[in-house]
Design an enzyme around this catalytic site. Structure first.
Site, short mmCIF file in Angstrom:
data_model
loop_
_atom_site.label_atom_id
_atom_site.label_comp_id
_atom_site.label_asym_id
_atom_site.label_seq_id
_atom_site.Cartn_x
_atom_site.Cartn_y
_atom_site.Cartn_z
N HIS A 179 36.24 -15.74 -7.21
CA HIS A 179 36.70 -15.78 -8.66
C HIS A 179 37.52 -17.10 -8.61
O HIS A 179 38.73 -17.23 -8.27
CB HIS A 179 37.47 -14.69 -9.17
CG HIS A 179 37.65 -14.62 -10.65
ND1 HIS A 179 38.31 -15.61 -11.37
CD2 HIS A 179 37.09 -14.06 -11.46
CE1 HIS A 179 38.50 -15.34 -12.52
NE2 HIS A 179 37.66 -14.36 -12.77
N CYS A 203 0.82 -0.95 -0.03
CA CYS A 203 0.04 0.10 -0.28
C CYS A 203 0.98 1.10 0.08
O CYS A 203 1.92 1.30 -0.50
CB CYS A 203 -0.93 -0.03 1.14
SG CYS A 203 0.09 -0.12 2.83
#
Length: 616
Positions: free
Chosen positions: A531, A26
């Site tokens: 990585h 809302c």
């Protein structure tokens, strides 16, 4: 506010996407219907950055965000299927609750998407009416005609908008619902209102106005949803797609004209008449009740039940008496939080009270004031209720009513200028503002001023080892970019087992299809890149198996990637794996870095937040 961080933290706190049956928002709240309340980590949700408070009402778990709730809702849409275009706003497998809760949930779901358009066009209509009242604009000009159309069109064709949201809630075909609603406001049908001796195949029809109506379209879309399921099941597949809407329009529209419309008009007229009687016979009492209890209704989510009453008032008489005293309720809480800002010596409380007051006075959004300041301090909230009672009573005693559907706020006051005593209006508003402000400043509250500086909640992040292997300094990585710290600070691990695990609770921010790298984001904002190996992207995903996907919630220790160490090294690639914090502005340093043998789950390093460095 970091919207993505807030979205991830809240979604995790309510038990994850799998525990949510439906989600809507809302003006200021995320409204969840959950499957299992025991899975909600309420403390974690309240502690999420950007969350003002939580509430449980109307069968919903409500998370109060404030004005920025649409942005958080949009971020949840990115990481789940709960808030996107295909989201189901109706809870189908969550707890049903009692009849009142179900009614409130239905009204909330149907009206919430329309709220800002209703409020915005209503505010425009209020300003237009004020311009005519004060002689700034002639209502016989074409300029007025155009501006009036802009401000009046949405509420005039409200059944069309409700057809869309009701169809979504009841799982009906939206465009069939629009076809039905379109018949309600078709010009030649509108022109029949008040015409005597109308018949349909010889059956007398009492034609009522469906302009701005609410009840008929909601009832008829509910019937449509059930009829569609029957027709889709019974009709041959070759014809059901076009025969179903034809039959529904042919049956349901006349049914509305013959039965549902007149009955709903009778109900609406009765409700509006009852409200009108209260505000005529004992107006001060009606105003005092609404002004005093409105914010309490908001807290428990019960205020949605008044929306149909307000629209019924507007459709029947062109005015909304229920809205007028709400201005007192809203401005009184804003005044109380302003009193807190003036009186408190606590810097943190001042910094919260000031924007909360501004939001309440200008926009009428009081959740930051109520949940962030007034309710925790108790007395300011009570003073605000007192101001709402007194101001609301005076406003309604003056016969004040709104000429448009608006959200009560300082900017929307022009909506109250066309009906009743202007003197009583401004007297009521003044009392609603002055009384709680003075009570808060003079009577006071328990000021949470700390004699010593309050400890700052640490935002440091403990990063666990995502691998089994040997930890080495980042400078040992055979790649100048990683070793030089250009991408961020951290530690590297030379893995001995080809399994990569989550080093903390996070959202997967990036999952490369090649499998050679994973990006993670913690709820506090830390972003970590892992990585696997150097230049392993060139393998194109060979020897890597990714177990997660972007946007997925993971917990510390969850398996992220499996990789084949012998195959990767045989292909000529170094397997040293950097684990680095990439958002160095927020986490500019690391500490407690580990070197030597590690197992996944062992402490690897501490990402130190900027504020912690400032304190040090």
């Amino acid at each position: 506010m970091d919207y993505s961080t807030t979205a991830a933290a809240v979604l995790k706190g309510v038990g994850g996407e799998g525990n949510v049956s439906s989600l809507v928002h809302c003006a200021t709240r995320l409204r969840f219907v959950v499957k299992d309340e025991s899975k909600i980590d309420k403390a974690a949700v309240k502690a999420s950055p950007g969350v003002i408070a939580t509430a449980e009402a109307g069968g919903q778990y409500q998370v109060v965000i404030g004005n920025e709730v649409p942005e958080v809702f949009a971020e949840i849409a990115k990481i789940s299927k709960l808030a996107g275009p295909a989201a189901n706003v109706k809870a189908t497998d969550g707890p049903k609750g009692n009849l009142l809760n179900r009614f409130i949930a239905m009204i909330s779901a149907i009206f919430t998407p329309l709220l800002w358009a209703l409020a915005g066009t209503g505010l425009l209509k209020a300003f237009l009416a004020a311009a005519v009242t004060f002689g700034w604009l002639d209502n016989t000009t074409t300029t007025y005609t155009i501006l009036n159309a802009l401000s009046d069109a949405f509420i005039n064709f409200l059944p069309l908008a409700l057809a869309i949201t009701a169809a979504k809630y009841f799982k009906a075909e939206q465009f069939t619902s629009l076809a039905i609603a379109g018949a309600f406001v078709y010009p030649s049908i509108v022109a029949l209102n008040g015409v005597p001796d109308i018949t349909f195949f010889g059956i007398p029809v009492t034609m009522v106005s469906y302009v701005s109506s609410v009840i008929p379209i909601i009832v008829i879309v509910w019937l449509q949803s059930h009829a569609e399921r029957v027709l889709y099941a019974k009709l041959p597949s070759a014809i059901r797609r076009f025969v179903t809407p034809m039959l529904l329009v042919l049956i349901l529209v006349p049914l509305t004209f013959l039965v549902i419309g007149p009955l709903s008009n009778l109900i609406s007229g009765g409700l509006a008449g009852g409200i009108g009687w209260i505000f005529t016979a004992v107006p001060w009492l009606g105003g005092a009740i609404m002004g005093g209890l409105w914010q309490v209704f908001v807290i428990f989510g019960l205020h949605w039940g008044f929306v149909p009453l307000m629209t019924a008032e507007l459709q029947t008489g062109g005015l909304i008496y229920l809205v007028a005293p709400l201005f007192a309720a809203v401005l009184a809480q804003a005044a109380a939080v302003t009193g807190v800002w003036v009186r408190t010596k606590d810097k943190n409380l001042k910094s919260l009270a000031a924007p909360a007051a501004l939001s309440g006075f200008l926009a009428g959004v009081t959740e930051p004031a109520i949940y962030g300041v007034n309710l925790p301090l108790k007395r300011p909230f009570v003073f605000g209720v007192i101001g709402g009672v007194l101001g609301g009573g005076l406003i309604s005693a003056g016969g004040i009513a709104a000429n448009a559907f608006v959200l009560p706020s300082g900017l929307a006051i022009p909506a109250l200028l066309s009906q009743g005593s202007i003197v009583m209006l401004f007297l009521g508003l003044a009392v609603a503002i002055i009384v709680p402000f003075l009570l808060t400043v003079i009577v006071g509250f328990k000021d949470p001023v700390a004699e010593t500086a309050a400890p700052v909640e640490s935002r440091d992040l403990q990063v666990l080892s995502p691998l089994d292997g040997t930890a080495v300094p980042l400078t040992a990585v055979p790649d100048a970019v990683f070793a030089g710290g250009s991408l961020g600070k951290g530690v590297a691990v030379i893995p001995r087992i080809g399994a990569l695990y989550a080093p903390f609770d996070a959202v997967v921010a990036a999952a490369f299809p090649t499998g050679h790298a994973i990006g993670l984001k913690h709820a506090d904002g830390a972003e970590v890149l892992i990585h696997i190996g150097i230049d392993t992207v060139k393998l194109g995903g060979k020897h890597f198996t990714v177990k997660v996907e972007k946007g997925q919630q993971v917990a510390a220790g969850d398996l992220l990637v499996e990789f084949d160490i012998p195959a990767i090294t045989a292909a000529g690639y170094d397997i040293t794996t950097p684990i680095i914090v990439t958002n160095t502005k927020r986490y500019p340093a690391i500490g407690s870095a580990t070197t030597g043998p590690v197992a996944h789950g062992d402490a690897l390093f501490l990402a130190i937040a900027e504020e912690e460095l400032a304190i040090a």
